[in-house]
Design a protein around this motif. Structure first.
Motif, PDB file in Angstrom:
ATOM      1  N   UNK A 155      25.314  20.537  10.678  1.00  0.00           N
ATOM      2  CA  UNK A 155      25.945  19.308  11.143  1.00  0.00           C
ATOM      3  C   UNK A 155      26.735  19.576  12.406  1.00  0.00           C
ATOM      4  N   UNK A 156      27.042  18.465  13.124  1.00  0.00           N
ATOM      5  CA  UNK A 156      27.910  18.585  14.288  1.00  0.00           C
ATOM      6  C   UNK A 156      29.232  19.233  13.923  1.00  0.00           C
ATOM      7  N   UNK A 157      29.783  18.853  12.779  1.00  0.00           N
ATOM      8  CA  UNK A 157      31.115  19.353  12.437  1.00  0.00           C
ATOM      9  C   UNK A 157      31.128  20.871  12.329  1.00  0.00           C
ATOM     10  N   UNK A 158      30.088  21.454  11.743  1.00  0.00           N
ATOM     11  CA  UNK A 158      30.027  22.920  11.648  1.00  0.00           C
ATOM     12  C   UNK A 158      29.894  23.549  13.027  1.00  0.00           C
ATOM     13  N   UNK A 159      29.023  22.968  13.846  1.00  0.00           N
ATOM     14  CA  UNK A 159      28.822  23.500  15.194  1.00  0.00           C
ATOM     15  C   UNK A 159      30.101  23.391  16.010  1.00  0.00           C
ATOM     16  N   UNK A 160      30.790  22.269  15.905  1.00  0.00           N
ATOM     17  CA  UNK A 160      32.005  22.076  16.679  1.00  0.00           C
ATOM     18  C   UNK A 160      33.122  23.018  16.211  1.00  0.00           C
ATOM     19  N   UNK A 161      33.155  23.330  14.921  1.00  0.00           N
ATOM     20  CA  UNK A 161      34.135  24.302  14.423  1.00  0.00           C
ATOM     21  C   UNK A 161      33.911  25.666  15.050  1.00  0.00           C
ATOM     22  N   UNK A 162      32.646  26.083  15.144  1.00  0.00           N
ATOM     23  CA  UNK A 162      32.313  27.355  15.787  1.00  0.00           C
ATOM     24  C   UNK A 162      32.741  27.329  17.250  1.00  0.00           C
ATOM     25  N   UNK A 163      32.419  26.245  17.927  1.00  0.00           N
ATOM     26  CA  UNK A 163      32.774  26.134  19.344  1.00  0.00           C
ATOM     27  C   UNK A 163      34.276  26.218  19.545  1.00  0.00           C
ATOM     28  N   UNK A 164      35.026  25.496  18.713  1.00  0.00           N
ATOM     29  CA  UNK A 164      36.482  25.471  18.873  1.00  0.00           C
ATOM     30  C   UNK A 164      37.090  26.835  18.578  1.00  0.00           C
ATOM     31  N   UNK A 165      36.514  27.552  17.633  1.00  0.00           N
ATOM     32  CA  UNK A 165      37.063  28.848  17.241  1.00  0.00           C
ATOM     33  C   UNK A 165      36.703  29.962  18.229  1.00  0.00           C
ATOM     34  N   UNK A 166      35.520  29.887  18.837  1.00  0.00           N
ATOM     35  CA  UNK A 166      35.011  31.037  19.586  1.00  0.00           C
ATOM     36  C   UNK A 166      34.865  30.827  21.088  1.00  0.00           C
ATOM     37  N   UNK A 167      34.769  29.584  21.540  1.00  0.00           N
ATOM     38  CA  UNK A 167      34.399  29.347  22.929  1.00  0.00           C
ATOM     39  C   UNK A 167      35.544  28.781  23.760  1.00  0.00           C
ATOM     40  N   UNK A 168      35.333  28.765  25.052  1.00  0.00           N
ATOM     41  CA  UNK A 168      36.270  28.176  26.000  1.00  0.00           C
ATOM     42  C   UNK A 168      35.452  27.661  27.182  1.00  0.00           C
ATOM     43  N   UNK A 176      33.272  30.134  29.611  1.00  0.00           N
ATOM     44  CA  UNK A 176      32.027  30.721  29.105  1.00  0.00           C
ATOM     45  C   UNK A 176      30.969  29.641  28.906  1.00  0.00           C
ATOM     46  N   UNK A 177      31.379  28.421  28.573  1.00  0.00           N
ATOM     47  CA  UNK A 177      30.420  27.326  28.454  1.00  0.00           C
ATOM     48  C   UNK A 177      29.813  27.006  29.822  1.00  0.00           C
ATOM     49  N   UNK A 178      30.639  26.927  30.852  1.00  0.00           N
ATOM     50  CA  UNK A 178      30.121  26.646  32.195  1.00  0.00           C
ATOM     51  C   UNK A 178      29.226  27.777  32.694  1.00  0.00           C
ATOM     52  N   UNK A 179      29.594  29.033  32.420  1.00  0.00           N
ATOM     53  CA  UNK A 179      28.737  30.160  32.800  1.00  0.00           C
ATOM     54  C   UNK A 179      27.369  30.047  32.138  1.00  0.00           C
ATOM     55  N   UNK A 180      27.374  29.688  30.871  1.00  0.00           N
ATOM     56  CA  UNK A 180      26.117  29.567  30.128  1.00  0.00           C
ATOM     57  C   UNK A 180      25.277  28.417  30.666  1.00  0.00           C
ATOM     58  N   UNK A 223      39.576  22.211  27.474  1.00  0.00           N
ATOM     59  CA  UNK A 223      40.737  23.036  27.144  1.00  0.00           C
ATOM     60  C   UNK A 223      41.632  23.129  28.369  1.00  0.00           C
ATOM     61  N   UNK A 224      42.535  24.103  28.384  1.00  0.00           N
ATOM     62  CA  UNK A 224      43.528  24.182  29.457  1.00  0.00           C
ATOM     63  C   UNK A 224      42.917  24.420  30.835  1.00  0.00           C
ATOM     64  N   UNK A 225      41.664  24.887  30.889  1.00  0.00           N
ATOM     65  CA  UNK A 225      41.019  25.143  32.176  1.00  0.00           C
ATOM     66  C   UNK A 225      40.245  23.946  32.708  1.00  0.00           C
ATOM     67  N   UNK A 226      40.005  22.934  31.871  1.00  0.00           N
ATOM     68  CA  UNK A 226      39.275  21.769  32.355  1.00  0.00           C
ATOM     69  C   UNK A 226      38.342  21.187  31.319  1.00  0.00           C
ATOM     70  N   UNK A 242      27.130  34.654  22.244  1.00  0.00           N
ATOM     71  CA  UNK A 242      26.693  35.997  22.584  1.00  0.00           C
ATOM     72  C   UNK A 242      27.421  36.554  23.794  1.00  0.00           C
ATOM     73  N   UNK A 243      27.676  35.705  24.779  1.00  0.00           N
ATOM     74  CA  UNK A 243      28.405  36.146  25.976  1.00  0.00           C
ATOM     75  C   UNK A 243      29.842  36.510  25.632  1.00  0.00           C
ATOM     76  N   UNK A 244      30.466  35.736  24.756  1.00  0.00           N
ATOM     77  CA  UNK A 244      31.836  36.057  24.344  1.00  0.00           C
ATOM     78  C   UNK A 244      31.875  37.428  23.669  1.00  0.00           C
TER      79      UNK A 244
END
Length: 221
Positions: A5-18, A21-25, A172-175, A193-195
């Motif tokens: 579900x979106x909720x599971x995916x969004x939990x992973x994103x909130x916990x691990x990403x910024x 790294x999303x823009x780099x990807x 987040x705080x960067x944009x 994976x990049x993180x």
């Protein structure tokens, strides 16, 4: 990455990403213009937003309409849980189109935040709510007779980025980064994976290894 579900995916994103790294990807995937303007800033820099885009389109007006809030109310009442409001004001500086009551209505419908390419008001009360809002500035005047919602659930341009309903917003705080829905899972999998490679790079740099050697091994900066 198997997420039910979106909720599971969004939990992973909130916990691990910024956002970085999303823009780099997204760069690596060929989506190089997915970061909103640097002028769209968080009201509270410690809060993170992730969710599907609930797009709202507004424009300036110069008289009081008979029903100035009609589409605005419809848009807010139609928010689904997990959506992020993305409001295009056509770069208006005419009014504070977003405020405490809209934040409250959005939060009670399950919205995870609001990205307003325009001005907001009632900032003290919004901060007290801990409801994440990003905006270009602050102005205390109401939208009635100054701005009006003309459509919603439609493509908009916010922060210089075209956003479609259902795209995923991460802020987040960067944009603010916008992930096209067609590459969401691929973006998250590659970004996680990049993180992990960045964490290994940081560890070896703190051990005193040379940046060139670490870069040659992990390929990230």
């Amino acid at each position: 990455m198997n997420m039910n579900s979106d909720s599971q995916l969004f939990e992973v994103m909130k916990a691990k990403l910024y956002t970085g790294v999303i823009c780099d990807t997204l760069d690596d995937l060929g989506y190089r213009e997915q970061a909103m303007s640097e002028h769209v800033r968080p009201l509270q820099p410690d809060l993170v937003v992730v969710g599907r885009a609930k797009t709202i389109l507004a424009a300036d007006v110069y008289h009081v309409h008979e029903h100035p809030y009609k589409l605005e109310i419809q848009a807010l009442d139609s928010i689904k849980p997990g959506e992020v409001v993305v409001m295009c004001t056509n770069q208006s500086v005419n009014n504070g189109i977003w405020g405490e009551l809209l934040s409250t209505a959005a939060a009670m419908r399950g919205s995870t935040g609001a990205i307003v390419d325009g001005l907001i008001r009632d900032t003290r009360k919004i901060k007290d709510m801990n409801f994440p809002v990003f905006c270009k500035g602050i102005k205390p005047v109401d939208s009635r007779g100054r701005g009006i919602v003309i459509d919603y659930d439609c493509p908009v341009v916010a922060g210089g980025i075209r956003v479609h309903p259902g795209d995923v917003v991460f802020a987040d705080c960067d944009g603010v980064a916008v992930i096209p829905s067609v590459v969401l899972e691929q973006t998250v999998e590659l970004a996680v994976g990049k993180v992990e490679r960045e964490n290994n790079s940081r560890k070896e740099l703190l051990e005193g290894k040379l940046l060139q050697d670490v870069f040659d091994k992990y390929g990230v900066l």
